[in-house]
Scaffold this motif. Sequence first.
Motif, mmCIF file in Angstrom:
data_model
loop_
_atom_site.group_PDB
_atom_site.id
_atom_site.type_symbol
_atom_site.label_atom_id
_atom_site.label_comp_id
_atom_site.label_asym_id
_atom_site.label_seq_id
_atom_site.Cartn_x
_atom_site.Cartn_y
_atom_site.Cartn_z
ATOM 1 N N SER A 1 22.490 12.048 4.234
ATOM 2 C CA SER A 1 23.268 10.875 4.601
ATOM 3 C C SER A 1 22.362 9.714 5.005
ATOM 4 O O SER A 1 21.308 9.911 5.616
ATOM 5 N N ARG B 1 26.709 23.064 -1.320
ATOM 6 C CA ARG B 1 26.777 21.630 -1.639
ATOM 7 C C ARG B 1 25.874 21.240 -2.804
ATOM 8 O O ARG B 1 25.664 20.066 -3.075
ATOM 9 N N GLN C 1 22.689 21.435 -3.113
ATOM 10 C CA GLN C 1 21.404 20.843 -2.736
ATOM 11 C C GLN C 1 20.264 21.856 -2.874
ATOM 12 O O GLN C 1 19.126 21.489 -3.138
ATOM 13 N N SER D 1 27.744 13.012 -4.889
ATOM 14 C CA SER D 1 27.770 13.097 -3.427
ATOM 15 C C SER D 1 29.134 13.554 -2.936
ATOM 16 O O SER D 1 29.259 14.193 -1.898
ATOM 17 N N HIS D 2 30.198 13.196 -3.679
ATOM 18 C CA HIS D 2 31.553 13.650 -3.377
ATOM 19 C C HIS D 2 32.116 14.295 -4.640
ATOM 20 O O HIS D 2 32.058 13.701 -5.716
ATOM 21 N N SER E 1 35.404 10.513 3.535
ATOM 22 C CA SER E 1 34.066 10.606 4.121
ATOM 23 C C SER E 1 34.200 10.862 5.618
ATOM 24 O O SER E 1 34.830 10.096 6.329
ATOM 25 N N ASP F 1 30.050 14.518 4.517
ATOM 26 C CA ASP F 1 29.707 13.599 3.438
ATOM 27 C C ASP F 1 29.001 14.359 2.304
ATOM 28 O O ASP F 1 28.225 15.236 2.579
#
Length: 430
Positions: free
Chosen positions: A43, A117, A119, A417-418, A425, A430
Amino acid sequence: MSISQQAFLRDAMRRLNLTRDVFAARIGVKRRALDTWLLPEGSQEFRAMPEVVERFVSEIVQNRDLLEKYTQSVQGGPLCDRIALNGKHQLISVDQFSRESVEDLFRVADMMQPIARRQKVSRVLEGAVLGNLFFEASTRTRVSFGSAFCRLGGSVCDTTGFTFSSMAKGESIYDTSRVMSGYVDAMVIRHPDKGSVAEFAAATNIPVVNGGDGPGEHPSQALLDLYTILTEFSRLGKLLDGAHIAMVGDLKYGRTVHSLIKLLSLYKGLRFTLISPPGLEMPDYVLEQAARNDNVIEQKSSLAELAGADVIYATRVQKERFANEESSEGYTAEFQVSRAIVDAYCGPDTIVMHPLPRDSRPGANDLSVDLNDDPRLAIFRQTDNGIPVRMAIFAVLLGVEGLVQHSMRDVTWRHPSHVGPDDSSFHGLD
């Protein structure tokens, strides 16, 4: 720090049972600073927590754990042993959990968030095979279990429906379970008959997870629902102890509410408002268990009783489980949770949940689609949480939770990101 800053701080607040405001005051920082430390590292507003704060928080948590060690009778040992059923590392019922073991599982789920997520990636289950045996229709549960296993490096074999299984030829549950145990390393089973998954589990020593047994239980759904409530409450600065939880809809056959209310009853001083049409009330045996820890249960028949609810948990009518003489005619529009209802009786911090699927057809009177762009609607954050929670279940049952953190590496593909274009958000989401 071996875990993410966000997971470290959330874990500390959960262990100490403190809201964000009280926790910030306890460690001597402003709430605004704490909020920036609780954001995901990707973020733009994320800030690294000072090392002195990390040491101070660690000391508080360790002292709290030491105090509890000498003042409470806490069962120790690996989590998989503490939640074992008949000595086997299997998940059949939420009755296998204590409040402590639930929150231990959620600490593992927090650790899984970077993988969920997109990542990070991990290969701790590389070479392991999951058998997804679904003898009843499913989309979310089947795919999310498969996705969770794959994101830890495993692979999945699916069977959907009786038609495509040897049980259509008369094979017994015992034989099916024993045969599959020779092919796979873990099984997730959904079956239309209550108690059937326990039969599968009794016939094998490999991990078995109950993916739903008729009107009985759905433990993994209840776990992800509770995880969602705790995550949302953390964002809002609330504690679960003392909260007002409203459940609306088919409470007789809705196995998700059976499992969830039993898990929630591990917390203290809750007020449960149960709203259902005549004939679809929560079974007495579930109510008896939910009443522990000084929890209050009210059975109502009007959505006006939603006033002041912290959480609204709506469910669809389980028509497929009705006996021949039963009818859903009593489930009229007055039981539909809509934006007008939420606006009329609830505040801006109310969380609206649903286990899905919701019936969006006209006249179904399920959770209304007019809440889709309302940030109080948490159903998609709820489904997203199914991945880290189910990853945690597999990691614990297969004994690899201690390997995950050091196995992570960055993903090589680009991800949004979403996930959804209308996703809200929030701090920490987020």
